[in-house]
Write a protein that holds these residues in place. Structure first.
Motif, PDB file in Angstrom:
ATOM      1  N   ARG A  24       7.633  20.600  57.347  1.00  0.00           N
ATOM      2  CA  ARG A  24       8.741  20.283  58.259  1.00  0.00           C
ATOM      3  C   ARG A  24       9.489  19.039  57.798  1.00  0.00           C
ATOM      4  NH1 ARG A  24       6.272  17.868  63.123  1.00  0.00           N
ATOM      5  NH2 ARG A  24       6.335  16.075  61.701  1.00  0.00           N
ATOM      6  N   ASP A  25       8.758  17.971  57.533  1.00  0.00           N
ATOM      7  CA  ASP A  25       9.395  16.717  57.142  1.00  0.00           C
ATOM      8  C   ASP A  25      10.116  16.846  55.802  1.00  0.00           C
ATOM      9  OD1 ASP A  25       8.317  15.693  59.441  1.00  0.00           O
ATOM     10  OD2 ASP A  25       6.703  14.587  58.444  1.00  0.00           O
ATOM     11  N   GLN A  26       9.492  17.543  54.862  1.00  0.00           N
ATOM     12  CA  GLN A  26      10.118  17.726  53.546  1.00  0.00           C
ATOM     13  C   GLN A  26      11.371  18.600  53.659  1.00  0.00           C
ATOM     14  OE1 GLN A  26       9.082  17.026  50.131  1.00  0.00           O
ATOM     15  NE2 GLN A  26       7.588  15.518  50.802  1.00  0.00           N
ATOM     16  N   SER A  27      11.310  19.629  54.477  1.00  0.00           N
ATOM     17  CA  SER A  27      12.464  20.514  54.658  1.00  0.00           C
ATOM     18  C   SER A  27      13.627  19.771  55.288  1.00  0.00           C
ATOM     19  CB  SER A  27      12.068  21.709  55.532  1.00  0.00           C
ATOM     20  OG  SER A  27      11.065  22.488  54.908  1.00  0.00           O
ATOM     21  N   GLN A  28      13.329  19.008  56.333  1.00  0.00           N
ATOM     22  CA  GLN A  28      14.392  18.256  56.994  1.00  0.00           C
ATOM     23  C   GLN A  28      14.956  17.174  56.083  1.00  0.00           C
ATOM     24  OE1 GLN A  28      12.499  16.938  60.614  1.00  0.00           O
ATOM     25  NE2 GLN A  28      12.743  18.920  61.630  1.00  0.00           N
ATOM     26  N   GLY A  29      14.090  16.535  55.305  1.00  0.00           N
ATOM     27  CA  GLY A  29      14.564  15.498  54.394  1.00  0.00           C
ATOM     28  C   GLY A  29      15.516  16.036  53.350  1.00  0.00           C
TER      29      GLY A  29
ATOM     30  N   PHE B 234      22.047  26.082  51.210  1.00  0.00           N
ATOM     31  CA  PHE B 234      20.595  26.185  51.284  1.00  0.00           C
ATOM     32  C   PHE B 234      20.179  26.713  52.652  1.00  0.00           C
ATOM     33  CE2 PHE B 234      20.697  23.709  47.521  1.00  0.00           C
ATOM     34  CZ  PHE B 234      19.418  23.597  46.983  1.00  0.00           C
ATOM     35  N   LEU B 235      19.225  27.630  52.657  1.00  0.00           N
ATOM     36  CA  LEU B 235      18.559  28.089  53.871  1.00  0.00           C
ATOM     37  C   LEU B 235      17.078  27.759  53.695  1.00  0.00           C
ATOM     38  CD1 LEU B 235      18.624  29.616  56.594  1.00  0.00           C
ATOM     39  CD2 LEU B 235      18.273  31.738  55.297  1.00  0.00           C
ATOM     40  N   ILE B 236      16.561  26.848  54.534  1.00  0.00           N
ATOM     41  CA  ILE B 236      15.234  26.275  54.316  1.00  0.00           C
ATOM     42  C   ILE B 236      14.325  26.642  55.490  1.00  0.00           C
ATOM     43  CG2 ILE B 236      13.960  24.157  53.850  1.00  0.00           C
ATOM     44  CD1 ILE B 236      16.645  22.872  53.023  1.00  0.00           C
ATOM     45  N   PHE B 237      13.289  27.432  55.209  1.00  0.00           N
ATOM     46  CA  PHE B 237      12.306  27.820  56.221  1.00  0.00           C
ATOM     47  C   PHE B 237      11.051  26.965  56.085  1.00  0.00           C
ATOM     48  CE2 PHE B 237      14.688  31.794  55.544  1.00  0.00           C
ATOM     49  CZ  PHE B 237      14.945  32.192  56.848  1.00  0.00           C
ATOM     50  N   HIS B 238      10.426  26.656  57.216  1.00  0.00           N
ATOM     51  CA  HIS B 238       9.090  26.062  57.188  1.00  0.00           C
ATOM     52  C   HIS B 238       8.304  26.591  58.374  1.00  0.00           C
ATOM     53  CE1 HIS B 238       9.451  23.202  60.588  1.00  0.00           C
ATOM     54  NE2 HIS B 238      10.714  23.069  60.221  1.00  0.00           N
ATOM     55  N   ILE B 239       6.981  26.643  58.232  1.00  0.00           N
ATOM     56  CA  ILE B 239       6.162  27.105  59.347  1.00  0.00           C
ATOM     57  C   ILE B 239       5.986  25.964  60.345  1.00  0.00           C
ATOM     58  CG2 ILE B 239       5.013  28.801  57.898  1.00  0.00           C
ATOM     59  CD1 ILE B 239       2.535  26.988  57.912  1.00  0.00           C
TER      60      ILE B 239
ATOM     61  N   PRO C 204      13.746  17.143  44.167  1.00  0.00           N
ATOM     62  CA  PRO C 204      15.122  17.523  44.522  1.00  0.00           C
ATOM     63  C   PRO C 204      15.772  16.614  45.560  1.00  0.00           C
ATOM     64  CG  PRO C 204      13.723  19.450  44.393  1.00  0.00           C
ATOM     65  CD  PRO C 204      12.821  18.275  44.247  1.00  0.00           C
ATOM     66  N   THR C 205      15.039  16.225  46.586  1.00  0.00           N
ATOM     67  CA  THR C 205      15.620  15.393  47.641  1.00  0.00           C
ATOM     68  C   THR C 205      16.158  14.088  47.074  1.00  0.00           C
ATOM     69  OG1 THR C 205      14.108  16.333  49.276  1.00  0.00           O
ATOM     70  CG2 THR C 205      15.133  14.231  49.831  1.00  0.00           C
ATOM     71  N   LEU C 206      15.468  13.519  46.118  1.00  0.00           N
ATOM     72  CA  LEU C 206      15.876  12.233  45.542  1.00  0.00           C
ATOM     73  C   LEU C 206      16.998  12.375  44.525  1.00  0.00           C
ATOM     74  CD1 LEU C 206      12.362  10.585  45.000  1.00  0.00           C
ATOM     75  CD2 LEU C 206      13.810  10.609  47.046  1.00  0.00           C
TER      76      LEU C 206
ATOM     77  N   GLY D 287       7.152  19.983  48.506  1.00  0.00           N
ATOM     78  CA  GLY D 287       7.239  19.113  47.349  1.00  0.00           C
ATOM     79  C   GLY D 287       8.642  18.698  46.988  1.00  0.00           C
ATOM     80  N   TYR D 288       9.564  18.777  47.939  1.00  0.00           N
ATOM     81  CA  TYR D 288      10.950  18.431  47.626  1.00  0.00           C
ATOM     82  C   TYR D 288      11.085  16.940  47.313  1.00  0.00           C
ATOM     83  CZ  TYR D 288      11.286  22.879  50.088  1.00  0.00           C
ATOM     84  OH  TYR D 288      11.078  24.176  50.513  1.00  0.00           O
ATOM     85  N   ASP D 289      10.259  16.118  47.920  1.00  0.00           N
ATOM     86  CA  ASP D 289      10.085  14.724  47.511  1.00  0.00           C
ATOM     87  C   ASP D 289       8.616  14.576  47.132  1.00  0.00           C
ATOM     88  OD1 ASP D 289       9.753  12.029  47.116  1.00  0.00           O
ATOM     89  OD2 ASP D 289      10.554  11.409  49.057  1.00  0.00           O
ATOM     90  N   ALA D 290       8.354  14.638  45.845  1.00  0.00           N
ATOM     91  CA  ALA D 290       6.972  14.648  45.355  1.00  0.00           C
ATOM     92  C   ALA D 290       6.377  13.262  45.217  1.00  0.00           C
ATOM     93  CB  ALA D 290       6.916  15.370  44.006  1.00  0.00           C
TER      94      ALA D 290
END
Length: 290
Positions: free
Chosen positions: A238-243, A226-231, A213-215, A180-183
Motif C-alpha cells: 500500500r505505502d509503496q503503491s501510494q508513494g 499507471f494503474l497500480i493495484f495492491h492487496i 522507480p519512485t525515486l 519494491g518501487y522504492d527499494a
C-alpha cells in the motif's frame, strides 16, 4: 542457468512473509518443483516463443498474435531470483476475450544479473514487439518483482532509450501488488524484516536508489498512465503503491491506485483475468483508454 539455494529460499520465504499463511501452504507445495519446470499457471493455449537475446531466458511467449488490439506485455514475479514466463494463469484467455495479444516476457535472474539487466531484457522484448507489430499499443503488466520491473521500464527512460523508444511510447503500465518501487527503505526488524532486507540486498546491492522507480520520477518528463493495484492486507505494498503514484502525479503524470480487498499476494496474480475478476475488468477499461 544456476542460482544459489540460499537466494532462492530467501525469495520463497519473503513471499510467504508478505502474503500470509494461506500463501505459505501453496508455496510449500510449489517449492518442490524445479525452478524452470512449467508451473501450474502454464496455459494450454497455443503460443509462439521468440528469442530477444543470447541467453535462454531472454524471450517472450506470444499468445493470440493474430489479434489486432493492444499487446499486453506481462512480466512475472518471483523475488527477482525465480519465476517462469509460462506462469500466465488466466491471462491468455483474458487477452482473447478482450481482443488483445499477450506477450509473456522472460528475463534473466538474480544472482546472474541484477534488476538493471532484467529491465534491459524487458525493454528488449518491448522493442521487438514494437518492430514486429507496428502501430499496436503496448501495455506493461507486472506482478510482485515483475511490477517493480514494469515500473522501472515505465519511469527510467534509459532502458527504452537504449532500444530506440521512450516510456511515453507505452500505452500504459499496470502493476499488481509490488513493494519494491522504492527499494531503499528498511523493512523492519524481526524474522520477516531480516528476510526481506536480505532479499532486497541480494537483488539490489548498493544500487537500490538507482533502481527505485519512485525515486527516479522527474517533473517535465512524459510518462505513460499507471494503474497500480495492491492487496488490502499488505501495508508495504500500500505505502509503496501510494508513494509511486504520488511521485508520478507530482511530476504531471497520471496514476491511479486501486485496493484489491479480498485478494492475497498470490490471488491477485492467479485470478487476474478470470471472467468477472474485479481487478482484471478494471484493467480492461484502463487498456481500452477508460
Amino acid at each position: 542457468m544456476t542460482i544459489s539455494r540460499r537466494s532462492a529460499v530467501l525469495a520463497v520465504v519473503a513471499s510467504v512473509v508478505a502474503a500470509g499463511p494461506a500463501f505459505a501452504q501453496v508455496e510449500r507445495g510449489r517449492w518442490r518443483q524445479r525452478r524452470h519446470r512449467p508451473a501450474n499457471g502454464a496455459s494450454g493455449m497455443p503460443h509462439v516463443r521468440t528469442p530477444v537475446g543470447p541467453d535462454p531466458l531472454q524471450f517472450y511467449d506470444l499468445y493470440g498474435g493474430e489479434a489486432d488490439g493492444s499487446i499486453l506485455a506481462f512480466i512475472h514475479g518471483g523475488g527477482w531470483s525465480r519465476g517462469d514466463a509460462t506462469m500466465v494463469h488466466a491471462l491468455p484467455d483474458y487477452a482473447r476475450r478482450h481482443g488483445l495479444s499477450l506477450a509473456s516476457i522472460s528475463y534473466r535472474l538474480v544472482p546472474d544479473v541484477t534488476p538493471r539487466e532484467q529491465a534491459q531484457d524487458v525493454a528488449a522484448a518491448v522493442a521487438h514487439l514494437r518492430r514486429h507489430f507496428p502501430g499496436r499499443r503496448i501495455v506493461l503488466l507486472g506482478h510482485s518483482a515483475g511490477a517493480h520491473l514494469a515500473a522501472l521500464v515505465g519511469v527510467d527512460a534509459a532502458y527504452l532509450d537504449a532500444v530506440g523508444l521512450a516510456p511515453a511510447d507505452l500505452a500504459g503500465v499496470i502493476l499488481l501488488d509490488g513493494a519494491g518501487y522504492d527499494a531503499t527503505g528498511d523493512r523492519g526488524g524481526g524474522f520477516s524484516g531480516r528476510v526481506l532486507n536480505r532479499l532486497y540486498a541480494d537483488a539490489f546491492g548498493d544500487q537500490a536508489a538507482a533502481l527505485s522507480p519512485t525515486l527516479l520520477v522527474r517533473a517535465g518528463r512524459a510518462y505513460p498512465p499507471f494503474l497500480i493495484f495492491h492487496i488490502e492486507s499488505r501495508a508495504d505494498s500500500r505505502d509503496q503503491s501510494q508513494g509511486l503514484a504520488e511521485a508520478l502525479r507530482a511530476a504531471g503524470g497520471h496514476a491511479e491506485v486501486v485496493v484489491a480487498p479480498a485478494d492475497s499476494h498470490r490471488d491477485i496474480n492467479v485470478e487476474f483475468g478470470v471472467a468477472g475478476d474485479a481487478e482484471g475488468e478494471r484493467a480492461a477499461r484502463f487498456i481500452a483508454g477508460g
